[in-house]
Motif scaffolding. Structure first.
Motif, PDB file in Angstrom:
ATOM      1  N   UNK A 147       4.723   4.808  -6.116  1.00  0.00           N
ATOM      2  CA  UNK A 147       4.631   4.388  -7.721  1.00  0.00           C
ATOM      3  C   UNK A 147       3.696   5.611  -8.237  1.00  0.00           C
ATOM      4  N   UNK A 148       2.926   6.249  -7.419  1.00  0.00           N
ATOM      5  CA  UNK A 148       1.879   7.407  -8.160  1.00  0.00           C
ATOM      6  C   UNK A 148       2.823   8.581  -8.173  1.00  0.00           C
ATOM      7  N   UNK A 149       3.703   8.709  -7.173  1.00  0.00           N
ATOM      8  CA  UNK A 149       4.619   9.937  -7.191  1.00  0.00           C
ATOM      9  C   UNK A 149       5.584   9.614  -8.515  1.00  0.00           C
ATOM     10  N   UNK A 150       6.198   8.511  -8.694  1.00  0.00           N
ATOM     11  CA  UNK A 150       7.098   8.403  -9.589  1.00  0.00           C
ATOM     12  C   UNK A 150       6.713   8.246 -10.969  1.00  0.00           C
ATOM     13  N   UNK A 151       5.196   8.313 -11.100  1.00  0.00           N
ATOM     14  CA  UNK A 151       4.605   8.461 -12.347  1.00  0.00           C
ATOM     15  C   UNK A 151       4.729   9.478 -13.116  1.00  0.00           C
ATOM     16  N   UNK A 152       5.208  10.622 -12.679  1.00  0.00           N
ATOM     17  CA  UNK A 152       5.556  12.074 -13.233  1.00  0.00           C
ATOM     18  C   UNK A 152       6.404  11.778 -14.594  1.00  0.00           C
ATOM     19  N   UNK A 153       7.473  10.982 -14.296  1.00  0.00           N
ATOM     20  CA  UNK A 153       8.520  10.922 -15.157  1.00  0.00           C
ATOM     21  C   UNK A 153       8.172   9.887 -16.233  1.00  0.00           C
ATOM     22  N   UNK A 154       7.653   8.745 -15.816  1.00  0.00           N
ATOM     23  CA  UNK A 154       7.235   7.530 -16.771  1.00  0.00           C
ATOM     24  C   UNK A 154       6.207   8.203 -17.368  1.00  0.00           C
ATOM     25  N   UNK A 189       0.723  -1.310   0.265  1.00  0.00           N
ATOM     26  CA  UNK A 189      -0.198  -0.154  -0.020  1.00  0.00           C
ATOM     27  C   UNK A 189       0.836   1.186   0.067  1.00  0.00           C
ATOM     28  N   UNK A 190       1.895   1.172   0.784  1.00  0.00           N
ATOM     29  CA  UNK A 190       2.771   2.246   0.719  1.00  0.00           C
ATOM     30  C   UNK A 190       3.379   2.574  -0.652  1.00  0.00           C
ATOM     31  N   UNK A 191       4.100   1.302  -1.200  1.00  0.00           N
ATOM     32  CA  UNK A 191       4.731   1.247  -2.448  1.00  0.00           C
ATOM     33  C   UNK A 191       3.712   1.931  -3.486  1.00  0.00           C
ATOM     34  N   UNK A 192       2.656   1.656  -3.450  1.00  0.00           N
ATOM     35  CA  UNK A 192       1.607   2.179  -4.384  1.00  0.00           C
ATOM     36  C   UNK A 192       1.643   3.843  -4.139  1.00  0.00           C
ATOM     37  N   UNK A 242      -3.016  10.677  -0.903  1.00  0.00           N
ATOM     38  CA  UNK A 242      -3.291   9.470  -1.184  1.00  0.00           C
ATOM     39  C   UNK A 242      -1.972   8.562  -0.386  1.00  0.00           C
ATOM     40  N   UNK A 243      -0.614   9.399  -0.383  1.00  0.00           N
ATOM     41  CA  UNK A 243       0.021   8.544   0.388  1.00  0.00           C
ATOM     42  C   UNK A 243      -0.145   8.625   1.787  1.00  0.00           C
ATOM     43  N   UNK A 244      -0.465   9.674   2.509  1.00  0.00           N
ATOM     44  CA  UNK A 244      -0.687   9.687   3.966  1.00  0.00           C
ATOM     45  C   UNK A 244      -1.825   8.453   4.276  1.00  0.00           C
ATOM     46  N   UNK A 287      -3.289   3.267   6.248  1.00  0.00           N
ATOM     47  CA  UNK A 287      -3.933   2.029   5.953  1.00  0.00           C
ATOM     48  C   UNK A 287      -2.939   0.724   6.190  1.00  0.00           C
ATOM     49  N   UNK A 288      -1.629   1.031   5.829  1.00  0.00           N
ATOM     50  CA  UNK A 288      -0.647  -0.039   6.130  1.00  0.00           C
ATOM     51  C   UNK A 288      -0.259   0.018   7.422  1.00  0.00           C
TER      52      UNK A 288
END
Length: 305
Positions: free
Chosen positions: A241-248, A235-238, A283-285, A290-291
């Protein structure tokens, strides 16, 4: 357990408040936001009009309080560049980003759990070193470079996957591989450590002493307990991933929130930038919250408190 959950909820609310202040304050980092919006050639009369239009002529605490009040209601104002409500932009772009995030976390789990299990079973042997090397390379490789290499191989040379876009699921395969490979190493190491602890635990030794077959001990006891923390950490890694989607998303031309953030930064679209930062942070918070709650339910020492 209730006290633990309330404590984590209070921490999440405090982090959300701090992030909202930082998101709002970013507008003033580069100086007068009215100049950034109007451009360097704007006259003083133009600046007065812009300040009045966007409420920049009022005290900053008043602006912040009004911005938070609107944000709570889902009103982030209008985009300066796109000339439409920011919430509409987010609603249009979020499905692509969510699809990419779900596929990427799936790739990460599929890579991390089997490799972590194999590394733990073959600890300090060639499979273990190979799995750890695979994970180290994944974290060290820049996502934009890996994305370009995958485009060159699968889209240009082999021509089996599309270069860019988000029209079909095939367009998400390469970017999901890039993000999933980047997120897998941390879960791989967690799964490996959990499996090593599980294989040396008392309940596994007891199962072996009862005469259970090795595969029954492995799948019925060790793996089941070792992968539970991995699922909660996913859940944290998700959120990562959303934050890293800026570059991808920029590399693969996916019209998601990541690409929207890049476009907004390039054009000084402050309302959109603020909204994206706040939404990503929230979302991250909440995924972190949740995790923590899932881990608490899995840990009997916390569950009984």
């Amino acid at each position: 357990m209730i006290r633990f959950t309330l404590k984590r909820l209070a921490i999440a609310a405090l982090v959300a408040l701090v992030v909202s202040g930082i998101s709002f304050g970013l507008m003033f980092v580069s100086g007068d936001p009215a100049i950034a919006i109007a451009g360097e050639g704007a006259t003083e009369d133009d600046l007065v009009v812009i300040r009045a239009r966007y409420g920049l002529d009022r005290p900053i605490p008043v602006q912040y309080a009004e911005w938070v009040g609107r944000a709570v209601r889902g009103d982030f104002g209008d985009s300066i560049y796109f000339s439409k409500p920011v919430v509409t932009l987010l609603a249009e772009r979020f499905p692509a980003t969510a699809t990419l995030g779900v596929l990427a976390i799936g790739v990460a789990i599929v890579l991390a759990i089997p490799l972590g299990i194999i590394a733990a079973i073959r600890q300090n042997r060639l499979p273990d070193r190979a799995a750890l090397t695979f994970g180290t390379i994944g974290q060290a490789t820049p996502s934009f470079w890996l994305g370009l290499m995958l485009i060159w191989l699968f889209a240009v040379k082999l021509q089996v996957l599309p270069v860019s876009g988000s029209q079909t699921l095939a367009h998400f395969v390469l970017p999901a591989l890039v993000l999933g490979y980047y997120a897998a190493p941390s879960m791989l190491r967690l799964c490996r450590a959990g499996m090593i602890d599980a294989l040396s635990s008392d309940y596994v030794r007891t199962a072996r002493a009862k005469g259970l077959l090795p595969r029954q001990v492995l799948f019925g006891h060790a793996i089941r307990n070792a992968i539970l923390p991995v699922i909660s950490v996913a859940a944290v890694e998700f959120g990562f991933i959303l934050g890293g989607s800026v570059v991808v998303e920029s590399v693969f031309g996916i019209r998601g929130i990541g690409l929207l953030a890049w476009e907004s930064i390039a054009r000084n679209d402050f309302p959109t930038i603020q909204a994206i930062i706040l939404v990503y942070a929230m979302i991250y918070v909440w995924l972190t919250f949740l995790a923590d709650v899932i881990n608490a339910w899995l840990d009997p020492r916390i569950r009984v408190s």
